[in-house]
Scaffold this motif. Structure first.
Motif, PDB file in Angstrom:
ATOM      1  N   ARG A  56       0.834  -1.206   0.000  1.00  0.00           N
ATOM      2  CA  ARG A  56       0.000   0.000   0.000  1.00  0.00           C
ATOM      3  C   ARG A  56       0.864   1.249   0.000  1.00  0.00           C
ATOM      4  NH1 ARG A  56      -2.957  -2.902   4.098  1.00  0.00           N
ATOM      5  NH2 ARG A  56      -2.117  -1.505   5.699  1.00  0.00           N
ATOM      6  N   GLU A  57       1.960   1.216   0.756  1.00  0.00           N
ATOM      7  CA  GLU A  57       2.843   2.380   0.808  1.00  0.00           C
ATOM      8  C   GLU A  57       3.515   2.628  -0.538  1.00  0.00           C
ATOM      9  OE1 GLU A  57       5.422   1.332   3.968  1.00  0.00           O
ATOM     10  OE2 GLU A  57       4.088   2.065   5.554  1.00  0.00           O
ATOM     11  N   SER A  58       3.926   1.546  -1.201  1.00  0.00           N
ATOM     12  CA  SER A  58       4.594   1.712  -2.495  1.00  0.00           C
ATOM     13  C   SER A  58       3.642   2.257  -3.545  1.00  0.00           C
ATOM     14  CB  SER A  58       5.169   0.370  -2.963  1.00  0.00           C
ATOM     15  OG  SER A  58       4.124  -0.573  -3.192  1.00  0.00           O
ATOM     16  N   SER A  97      -0.778   8.075   7.815  1.00  0.00           N
ATOM     17  CA  SER A  97      -0.602   9.503   7.529  1.00  0.00           C
ATOM     18  C   SER A  97      -1.424  10.365   8.466  1.00  0.00           C
ATOM     19  CB  SER A  97      -1.006   9.799   6.081  1.00  0.00           C
ATOM     20  OG  SER A  97      -0.288   8.988   5.176  1.00  0.00           O
ATOM     21  N   LEU A  98      -2.521   9.795   8.997  1.00  0.00           N
ATOM     22  CA  LEU A  98      -3.425  10.587   9.839  1.00  0.00           C
ATOM     23  C   LEU A  98      -4.218   9.652  10.737  1.00  0.00           C
ATOM     24  CD1 LEU A  98      -5.461  13.673   8.922  1.00  0.00           C
ATOM     25  CD2 LEU A  98      -6.766  11.682   9.663  1.00  0.00           C
ATOM     26  N   VAL A  99      -4.501  10.087  11.952  1.00  0.00           N
ATOM     27  CA  VAL A  99      -5.350   9.347  12.888  1.00  0.00           C
ATOM     28  C   VAL A  99      -6.714  10.019  12.941  1.00  0.00           C
ATOM     29  CG1 VAL A  99      -5.723   8.687  15.289  1.00  0.00           C
ATOM     30  CG2 VAL A  99      -3.437   8.509  14.293  1.00  0.00           C
ATOM     31  N   LEU A 100      -7.758   9.259  12.607  1.00  0.00           N
ATOM     32  CA  LEU A 100      -9.127   9.746  12.739  1.00  0.00           C
ATOM     33  C   LEU A 100      -9.627   9.284  14.109  1.00  0.00           C
ATOM     34  CD1 LEU A 100     -11.606  11.133  11.677  1.00  0.00           C
ATOM     35  CD2 LEU A 100     -12.163   9.069  10.360  1.00  0.00           C
ATOM     36  N   HIS A 101      -9.592  10.183  15.070  1.00  0.00           N
ATOM     37  CA  HIS A 101      -9.908   9.880  16.467  1.00  0.00           C
ATOM     38  C   HIS A 101     -11.412  10.040  16.679  1.00  0.00           C
ATOM     39  CE1 HIS A 101      -8.960  10.814  20.993  1.00  0.00           C
ATOM     40  NE2 HIS A 101      -9.956   9.967  20.843  1.00  0.00           N
ATOM     41  N   PRO A 120      -2.187   7.417   0.717  1.00  0.00           N
ATOM     42  CA  PRO A 120      -2.151   7.762   2.149  1.00  0.00           C
ATOM     43  C   PRO A 120      -3.008   6.803   2.964  1.00  0.00           C
ATOM     44  CG  PRO A 120      -2.587   9.701   0.801  1.00  0.00           C
ATOM     45  CD  PRO A 120      -2.705   8.515  -0.097  1.00  0.00           C
ATOM     46  N   GLN A 121      -2.574   6.547   4.197  1.00  0.00           N
ATOM     47  CA  GLN A 121      -3.288   5.625   5.073  1.00  0.00           C
ATOM     48  C   GLN A 121      -3.844   6.380   6.283  1.00  0.00           C
ATOM     49  OE1 GLN A 121      -1.071   1.888   5.787  1.00  0.00           O
ATOM     50  NE2 GLN A 121       0.371   2.600   4.238  1.00  0.00           N
ATOM     51  N   VAL A 168      -7.537   7.186  -0.492  1.00  0.00           N
ATOM     52  CA  VAL A 168      -6.841   6.833   0.747  1.00  0.00           C
ATOM     53  C   VAL A 168      -7.308   5.443   1.168  1.00  0.00           C
ATOM     54  CG1 VAL A 168      -6.638   9.235   1.523  1.00  0.00           C
ATOM     55  CG2 VAL A 168      -8.618   7.868   2.213  1.00  0.00           C
ATOM     56  N   THR A 169      -6.576   4.832   2.094  1.00  0.00           N
ATOM     57  CA  THR A 169      -7.048   3.610   2.740  1.00  0.00           C
ATOM     58  C   THR A 169      -7.390   3.940   4.190  1.00  0.00           C
ATOM     59  OG1 THR A 169      -4.813   2.921   3.410  1.00  0.00           O
ATOM     60  CG2 THR A 169      -5.634   2.130   1.288  1.00  0.00           C
TER      61      THR A 169
END
Length: 437
Positions: free
Chosen positions: A203-205, A289-293, A209-210, A258-259
């Motif tokens: 996924r990174e390659s 890349s980001l935390v959805l809290h 964005p995750q 995004v994933t």
């Protein structure tokens, strides 16, 4: 009578797993503790299949080293057990092996601490091979130093005259068996985590964005996951209903792909053995890349829950990752309560994962908060090379597209991998940008 519960199989993981609904006395001790502070413990007990029948609290600066609570409070617990006919006593903290042994001897009933209770719930909900292995590993690490004093739970002879030899021999056999099992589980988890890292590297390659959905247990993470990605993650009004993370693709406003990964729920005083066992799973959060809290805006303890989640994120090395706070379950609040929550968490986005309210605004906020690719390029893509245009739409962020006599001019933000793939079509020198959060 409720049906017998199905749990993950484990040869030595019987910490506390009732086949019928047991009656339990809840106990909490600490500075300024109140009966209302045991609400979460009551919810945990209910999820594990117990019915709280009494609550006992003691406000004290430090726990008693022998019995956790004082002598007078111990007598009160004993009375509560026999008056209510309770089958177990559940403490809202982790007890030492000595405290467990002393309490069971003096109370004459089963004693369960918060750690064993949470481990039991995890065993109840584990479904995947990795999830079951991680739960069993945590249970065995918890059980190993507590073998002495567990009595019939380990089929061990009681101590005393004419029984010490065989009893100690059986105890040592149990210890050796547990250590061998722990070693095997560690190897299995390492192999499974290697497989997950391979999938993650793919996924990174791809340059996608995750995003990790994190939050307190029962805050509505799986419901939000379903609402965002039209997936079918398990949704239940229970603590720790989801243990095995799922990953789905999502298109943000503007077309950026995004994933999104749903993660295990957090809780206050999360057992250390559990964090260690699930570390390979929790590492998924550290590389996003980001935390959805996701927070339960309708909970009276929302402040403490947000703090607890951020503390766990910091403990696993994800404290510096950009965060978007989603204030879920606003459909349960009236207008004044919504205003009060919005005022306390000005950066939060009020949403309802059930009704869909606020979801478009949340997606817009996520799109703005995601770090952007660091390189801006202007490309002239000739006719017949639509594959390059598709690559940019899929893996980069397209800022502008306009026709040209010989092809299509595209201005886009790309990563290093995409830059190498489109270098031959460059019209203008590359200008580097600082990633925005």
């Amino acid at each position: 009578m409720p049906p017998e519960r199905r749990v993950s199989e484990s040869p030595l993981s019987a910490t506390w797993r009732p086949a019928i609904r047991e009656r339990a006395v809840l106990v909490g001790a600490g500075p300024g503790v109140l009966e209302t502070d045991l609400e979460e413990l009551a919810a945990l007990a209910g999820t594990a299949g117990a019915e709280p029948v009494a609550r006992v609290v003691q406000s004290r600066a430090r726990p008693d080293p022998a019995t956790f609570v004082g002598r007078g409070k111990l007598h009160e617990i004993h009375e509560a057990v026999h008056v209510s006919g309770a089958d177990a006593v559940i403490f809202d903290d982790e007890l030492s092996p000595g405290q467990l042994r002393n309490l069971e001897e003096r109370l004459g009933t089963k004693v369960v601490d918060r750690t064993a209770l949470i481990l039991d719930i995890f065993a109840l909900h584990a479904r995947s091979r990795e999830g079951k292995a991680q739960v069993e590993l945590a249970q065995l690490n918890y059980l190993l130093p507590r073998l002495r004093g567990w009595g019939e739970a380990m089929s061990r002879l009681g101590g005393g005259i004419a029984t010490r030899g065989p009893g100690e021999t059986k105890l040592e056999v149990d210890r050796q068996h547990i250590r061998r099992r722990i070693a095997k589980l560690n190897r299995d988890i390492k192999d499974l985590s290697r497989t997950r890292r391979l999938k993650r590297s793919r996924r990174e390659s791809a340059g996608i964005p995750q995003i990790a959905i994190a939050g307190y247990t029962n805050a509505g993470k799986s419901t939000l996951m379903n609402a965002l990605t039209s997936s079918d993650s398990l949704v239940a009004d229970h603590l720790f209903a989801t243990l095995d993370p799922t990953t789905r693709r999502l298109s943000l406003p503007g077309g950026r792909k995004v994933t999104v990964s749903d993660t295990v729920g957090f809780v206050g005083k999360l057992p250390h053995d559990l964090v260690e066992a699930f570390r390979s799973t929790l590492e998924e959060i550290t590389v996003t890349s980001l935390v959805l809290h996701v927070a339960d805006a309708a909970s009276p303890a929302v402040d403490q829950q947000i703090t607890a989640v951020r503390q766990v994120l910091a403990d696993i090395g994800a404290g510096d990752i950009p965060e978007v706070l989603a204030l879920n379950k606003i459909d349960r609040l009236d207008r004044s309560e919504r205003s009060r929550v919005a005022g306390r968490f000005e950066q939060g986005v009020p949403i309802s994962a059930v009704t869909g309210e606020g979801i478009p605004e949340l997606l817009e906020t996520v799109g703005r908060a995601l770090p952007r690719p660091p390189v801006e390029v202007t490309l002239l893509i000739p006719f017949g090379r639509e594959d390059v245009t598709s690559l940019l739409y899929r893996d980069a962020q397209v800022l502008e597209v306009r026709p040209d006599s010989t092809g299509t001019v595209v201005r886009a933000l790309v990563g290093e991998r995409e830059l190498a793939a489109v270098a031959e079509f460059l019209m203008r020198s590359v200008r580097r940008r600082v990633p925005t959060t």
